[in-house]
Design a protein around this motif. Structure first.
Motif, PDB file in Angstrom:
ATOM      1  N   LEU A 171       8.553 -93.838  69.518  1.00  0.00           N
ATOM      2  CA  LEU A 171       7.659 -94.694  68.735  1.00  0.00           C
ATOM      3  C   LEU A 171       7.868 -94.501  67.236  1.00  0.00           C
ATOM      4  O   LEU A 171       7.814 -95.467  66.457  1.00  0.00           O
ATOM      5  N   THR A 172       8.150 -93.265  66.829  1.00  0.00           N
ATOM      6  CA  THR A 172       8.430 -92.996  65.411  1.00  0.00           C
ATOM      7  C   THR A 172       9.702 -93.704  64.970  1.00  0.00           C
ATOM      8  O   THR A 172       9.760 -94.309  63.888  1.00  0.00           O
ATOM      9  N   ALA A 173      10.736 -93.640  65.812  1.00  0.00           N
ATOM     10  CA  ALA A 173      11.998 -94.309  65.485  1.00  0.00           C
ATOM     11  C   ALA A 173      11.814 -95.820  65.411  1.00  0.00           C
ATOM     12  O   ALA A 173      12.381 -96.478  64.531  1.00  0.00           O
ATOM     13  N   ARG A 174      11.005 -96.370  66.310  1.00  0.00           N
ATOM     14  CA  ARG A 174      10.740 -97.812  66.270  1.00  0.00           C
ATOM     15  C   ARG A 174       9.988 -98.179  65.003  1.00  0.00           C
ATOM     16  O   ARG A 174      10.268 -99.195  64.355  1.00  0.00           O
ATOM     17  N   TYR A 175       9.008 -97.339  64.614  1.00  0.00           N
ATOM     18  CA  TYR A 175       8.183 -97.625  63.431  1.00  0.00           C
ATOM     19  C   TYR A 175       9.038 -97.612  62.161  1.00  0.00           C
ATOM     20  O   TYR A 175       8.826 -98.428  61.248  1.00  0.00           O
ATOM     21  N   ARG A 176      10.018 -96.702  62.099  1.00  0.00           N
ATOM     22  CA  ARG A 176      10.873 -96.590  60.920  1.00  0.00           C
ATOM     23  C   ARG A 176      12.137 -97.450  61.031  1.00  0.00           C
ATOM     24  O   ARG A 176      13.042 -97.348  60.207  1.00  0.00           O
ATOM     25  N   ASP A 177      12.207 -98.266  62.094  1.00  0.00           N
ATOM     26  CA  ASP A 177      13.305 -99.207  62.287  1.00  0.00           C
ATOM     27  C   ASP A 177      14.664 -98.493  62.381  1.00  0.00           C
ATOM     28  O   ASP A 177      15.677 -98.969  61.874  1.00  0.00           O
ATOM     29  N   LEU A 178      14.695 -97.362  63.061  1.00  0.00           N
ATOM     30  CA  LEU A 178      15.947 -96.649  63.325  1.00  0.00           C
ATOM     31  C   LEU A 178      16.448 -97.117  64.680  1.00  0.00           C
ATOM     32  O   LEU A 178      16.131 -96.553  65.730  1.00  0.00           O
ATOM     33  N   GLN A 179      17.243 -98.186  64.662  1.00  0.00           N
ATOM     34  CA  GLN A 179      17.567 -98.890  65.897  1.00  0.00           C
ATOM     35  C   GLN A 179      18.369 -98.026  66.876  1.00  0.00           C
ATOM     36  O   GLN A 179      18.087 -97.993  68.077  1.00  0.00           O
ATOM     37  N   LEU A 180      19.415 -97.339  66.384  1.00  0.00           N
ATOM     38  CA  LEU A 180      20.238 -96.534  67.276  1.00  0.00           C
ATOM     39  C   LEU A 180      19.432 -95.395  67.894  1.00  0.00           C
ATOM     40  O   LEU A 180      19.493 -95.156  69.113  1.00  0.00           O
ATOM     41  N   LEU A 181      18.644 -94.704  67.052  1.00  0.00           N
ATOM     42  CA  LEU A 181      17.828 -93.601  67.563  1.00  0.00           C
ATOM     43  C   LEU A 181      16.779 -94.104  68.547  1.00  0.00           C
ATOM     44  O   LEU A 181      16.529 -93.464  69.585  1.00  0.00           O
ATOM     45  N   SER A 182      16.166 -95.238  68.239  1.00  0.00           N
ATOM     46  CA  SER A 182      15.142 -95.772  69.147  1.00  0.00           C
ATOM     47  C   SER A 182      15.747 -96.160  70.497  1.00  0.00           C
ATOM     48  O   SER A 182      15.132 -95.955  71.548  1.00  0.00           O
ATOM     49  N   LEU A 183      16.982 -96.710  70.464  1.00  0.00           N
ATOM     50  CA  LEU A 183      17.644 -97.070  71.718  1.00  0.00           C
ATOM     51  C   LEU A 183      17.953 -95.823  72.558  1.00  0.00           C
ATOM     52  O   LEU A 183      17.687 -95.788  73.764  1.00  0.00           O
ATOM     53  N   LEU A 184      18.484 -94.801  71.899  1.00  0.00           N
ATOM     54  CA  LEU A 184      18.796 -93.559  72.611  1.00  0.00           C
ATOM     55  C   LEU A 184      17.529 -92.898  73.156  1.00  0.00           C
ATOM     56  O   LEU A 184      17.515 -92.400  74.287  1.00  0.00           O
ATOM     57  N   MET A 185      16.455 -92.921  72.358  1.00  0.00           N
ATOM     58  CA  MET A 185      15.214 -92.309  72.810  1.00  0.00           C
ATOM     59  C   MET A 185      14.562 -93.106  73.939  1.00  0.00           C
ATOM     60  O   MET A 185      13.925 -92.538  74.828  1.00  0.00           O
ATOM     61  N   LEU A 186      14.721 -94.433  73.903  1.00  0.00           N
ATOM     62  CA  LEU A 186      14.202 -95.240  75.005  1.00  0.00           C
ATOM     63  C   LEU A 186      14.892 -94.865  76.313  1.00  0.00           C
ATOM     64  O   LEU A 186      14.243 -94.717  77.357  1.00  0.00           O
ATOM     65  N   MET A 187      16.212 -94.701  76.252  1.00  0.00           N
ATOM     66  CA  MET A 187      16.962 -94.283  77.438  1.00  0.00           C
ATOM     67  C   MET A 187      16.491 -92.910  77.913  1.00  0.00           C
ATOM     68  O   MET A 187      16.334 -92.668  79.121  1.00  0.00           O
ATOM     69  N   PHE A 188      16.242 -92.015  76.955  1.00  0.00           N
ATOM     70  CA  PHE A 188      15.790 -90.673  77.322  1.00  0.00           C
ATOM     71  C   PHE A 188      14.388 -90.711  77.920  1.00  0.00           C
ATOM     72  O   PHE A 188      14.083 -89.983  78.875  1.00  0.00           O
ATOM     73  N   VAL A 189      13.503 -91.553  77.359  1.00  0.00           N
ATOM     74  CA  VAL A 189      12.148 -91.701  77.895  1.00  0.00           C
ATOM     75  C   VAL A 189      12.193 -92.191  79.342  1.00  0.00           C
ATOM     76  O   VAL A 189      11.480 -91.678  80.209  1.00  0.00           O
ATOM     77  N   LEU A 190      13.036 -93.192  79.605  1.00  0.00           N
ATOM     78  CA  LEU A 190      13.161 -93.715  80.967  1.00  0.00           C
ATOM     79  C   LEU A 190      13.700 -92.644  81.911  1.00  0.00           C
ATOM     80  O   LEU A 190      13.252 -92.519  83.056  1.00  0.00           O
ATOM     81  N   PHE A 191      14.669 -91.856  81.428  1.00  0.00           N
ATOM     82  CA  PHE A 191      15.250 -90.798  82.252  1.00  0.00           C
ATOM     83  C   PHE A 191      14.195 -89.741  82.591  1.00  0.00           C
ATOM     84  O   PHE A 191      14.014 -89.381  83.764  1.00  0.00           O
ATOM     85  N   VAL A 192      13.506 -89.259  81.586  1.00  0.00           N
ATOM     86  CA  VAL A 192      12.474 -88.236  81.806  1.00  0.00           C
ATOM     87  C   VAL A 192      11.315 -88.809  82.629  1.00  0.00           C
ATOM     88  O   VAL A 192      10.755 -88.131  83.500  1.00  0.00           O
TER      89      VAL A 192
END
Length: 640
Positions: free
Chosen positions: A12-33
């Motif tokens: 959510l922090t990455a999305r708020y700061r518009d860090l697209q690559l980090l938000s994409l990687l973290m979304l994948m990690f969230v789904l995995f976890v």
């Protein structure tokens, strides 16, 4: 599991700061976890003791559910009190019984005597795991009843009231249906497939029509579609309603309510739950003016199913249904609009022709999409499935399901008999189609199972090709090449040993040889399909072609340079130990037998289940076992 809230916060922090690559990687990690957390929560919620050996017990219990079977009844018991000192048994069991007299109902408390056994092991390493399936249903033992007495009728809670409702409708369907179709009608109303006789079941599978007897997307779609279109059509006939109310959204909402009722009636199996989620999302999309069928909705449906029942990911039902829907969406997004435009403003005969083309195309696409999974899980594919489905599915959709739905609506006033008789007439036609298609010599193509790598490579290739729109989609050919290469190098076992140790199968180039033609029939049938060998196994006998020598106490033979002894009697151990490289026995072997490189005895099979032996030469032998492949899992009874 503790990583989940942290990873969500970072995303959510990455999305708020518009860090697209980090938000994409973290979304994948969230789904995995999130997936791992859902699996752990599900495993913890169903965790219960699993019986480790066969035993006779007396007990009191509450009937959780009861279903029909062509051989009697199957009853699931819970809240069990075992009348055996020091015995710690499962909290839920499934038993069969054929006792005469008054039958219990869901919610009744009963006293009974029964033989209990552990849930059956897979027939071969990597085969279908019955223990895993029953574990996630909370069932820790199976068996049969020898004596049963109804103690009292309980004050029923919601769950038992629901099961009592299902039981009552099931018995009403039985009483108001002809003998030869009641098993089919029970399967599509209450989900009780045990009422189908063996021959009908084999015909449905051999013809590619088995999906018609499992409540899934087809049935949910038909029920929801019937409710939606009937309500919308009836509302359109009344101008005040048609012009003042959002008729389409109202019909979709009522359809969802109907689907909830049908899901409850079906017993909420994994296939029914998955289909409910998928079809409900279609109607929800209609309510919110969104595209009904899309990759996004399909992905949401998959995530919802996996969130509540993550174990379904490894099941054939989940894989085949989502594969079929995904491929249908992919094809119709590409060509569907053009097809519809060409069929508009045509004559009745031309529109009917386009309808037939659409049904044919849908059957072909669904059959091709599910074929890899059918081969992987079942080792075979129905060659006439497309033809049989073209004929049977319209009968199911336009005749059987409407009358079944009408019969369910008339159940409260006891008028099910006439609509069920009309539905039964359609079922007779479907069963006749299944028998016709299954009786051809080439109706079922037995291929043998794919390797895991082949299946994964093919699935990823199809996903890659369908999702991308640019030239990069053609990189999918790499995955196909990998899959074909993996299958080319996929080795099937040279020997198979059953869980009981009573049957050994030797796999030769032209035939299958078994140590005992009378034992482990179920295992032998599973082995044939797994190996892709539609031949009748032959009994071990002295045969110079196989260098096989047999006597009343055992057989010795050679496979790729390895000398193998199959011992039936302890008196042959001395000779077998001295002259064999691999010794197989269904009795324990003492420690004085030192010459064989590998010994598989009764204790090995008791601890590890069925064995598969891969023999390259005398020096290179690989042995796989059922429990060795499964590993340490909650549903695997641990034995000393």
């Amino acid at each position: 599991m503790a990583l989940l809230p942290v990873s969500i916060a970072v995303y959510l922090t990455a999305r708020y700061r518009d860090l697209q690559l980090l938000s994409l990687l973290m979304l994948m990690f969230v789904l995995f976890v999130g997936g791992i957390s859902a699996a752990k929560l599900r495993q913890t919620s169903v965790s219960a003791p699993v019986l480790d050996k066969r035993t006779f017990v007396e007990m009191t219990a509450v009937v959780s559910s009861i279903s029909a079977s062509h051989k009697g009844r199957k009853v699931v018991l819970e809240n069990i009190g075992f009348q055996k000192d020091g015995f710690i048994g499962p909290s839920k069991v499934r038993l069969s019984y054929r006792l005469k007299g008054k039958s219990p109902k869901p919610g009744d408390r009963v006293k009974l005597s029964a033989f209990l056994s552990p849930p059956p092991l897979p027939a071969y390493p990597g085969g279908f795991d019955f223990q895993r399936q029953l574990y996630f249903q909370g069932i820790g033992a199976v068996g049969f009843v020898t004596k049963l007495e109804i103690l009292e009728n309980q004050n029923k809670v919601f769950a038992s009231l629901l099961e009592d409702w299902r039981f009552s409708i099931g018995r009403a369907v039985e009483e108001n249906s002809a003998e030869d179709v009641k098993g089919f009608l029970l399967a599509i109303t209450t989900g009780e497939r045990n009422g189908l006789d063996k021959q009908t079941l084999e015909d449905m599978r051999g013809s590619g029509l088995a999906h018609l007897i499992a409540i899934s997307g087809l049935h949910m779609g038909m029920v929801g579609g019937l409710i939606f279109f009937v309500l919308r059509f009836a509302g359109a006939l009344i101008p005040r309603i048609a012009l003042t109310l959002p008729l389409k959204k109202i019909a979709a909402s009522v359809a969802i309510i109907g689907l909830v009722s049908y899901l409850a009636l079906s017993g909420m199996s994994i296939s029914a739950f998955r289909a409910f989620v998928m079809i409900s999302l279609v109607f929800l999309a209609i309510c919110f003016d969104r595209t009904a069928l899309s990759y996004r909705n399909l992905a949401i449906a998959a995530m919802v199913v996996l969130l509540f029942k993550p174990e379904s990911l490894l099941g054939a039902s989940f894989q085949m249904s989502f594969s079929a829907v995904f491929c249908l969406i992919a094809i119709y997004q590409e060509f569907g609009q053009k097809f519809l435009i060409r069929g508009q403003d045509k004559g009745l005969l031309t529109r009917f022709f386009y309808y037939l083309i659409g049904v044919l195309a849908t059957s072909v696409i669904a059959s091709l999409a599910t074929a890899p999974f059918a081969i992987y899980h079942f080792g075979q594919v129905a060659t006439l499935g497309v033809v049989a489905n073209m004929i049977a599915v319209p009968v199911m959709g336009f005749w059987v399901m409407p009358w079944v739905l009408i019969s369910l609506l008339l159940y409260p006033i006891g008028l099910m008999d006439y609509p069920l008789s009309l539905a039964g007439a359609g079922v007779e036609h479907i069963q006749a189609i299944a028998k016709w298609a299954a009786n051809f010599d080439f109706s079922t193509l037995v291929i043998g199972s794919f390797s895991d790598i082949t299946l994964v490579a093919l699935v990823l290739s199809v996903l890659w090709f369908a999702v991308w729109r640019s030239w990069i989609r053609y990189a999918a050919i790499i995955g196909i090449v990998i899959g074909v290469a993996a299958q080319a190098g996929y080795q099937k076992p040279d020997l198979l040993v059953s869980n009981s140790g009573n049957t050994v199968m030797v796999v030769s180039e032209n035939e299958l040889l078994v140590s005992n033609i009378k034992t482990d029939k179920f295992d032998r049938e599973k082995w044939k399909v797994y190996l892709g060998r539609d031949v009748k196994p032959q009994q071990f006998a002295s045969n110079p072609d196989h260098e096989m020598k047999c006597d009343p106490v055992g057989c010795v033979f050679s496979v790729k340079g390895s000398q193998i002894a199959v011992s039936y009697n302890p008196y042959s151990y001395t000779l077998d130990c001295a002259h064999s490289d691999i010794l197989i026995s269904n009795a324990p072997i003492g420690g004085e037998c030192e010459n064989p490189d590998y010994i598989i005895d009764r204790f090995d099979m008791w601890r590890n289940g069925a064995h598969a032996l891969y023999i390259n030469d005398k020096e290179h032998v690989i042995i796989e076992t059922v429990n060795g492949v499964r590993g340490h899992r909650p549903w695997v009874p641990q034995k000393p």
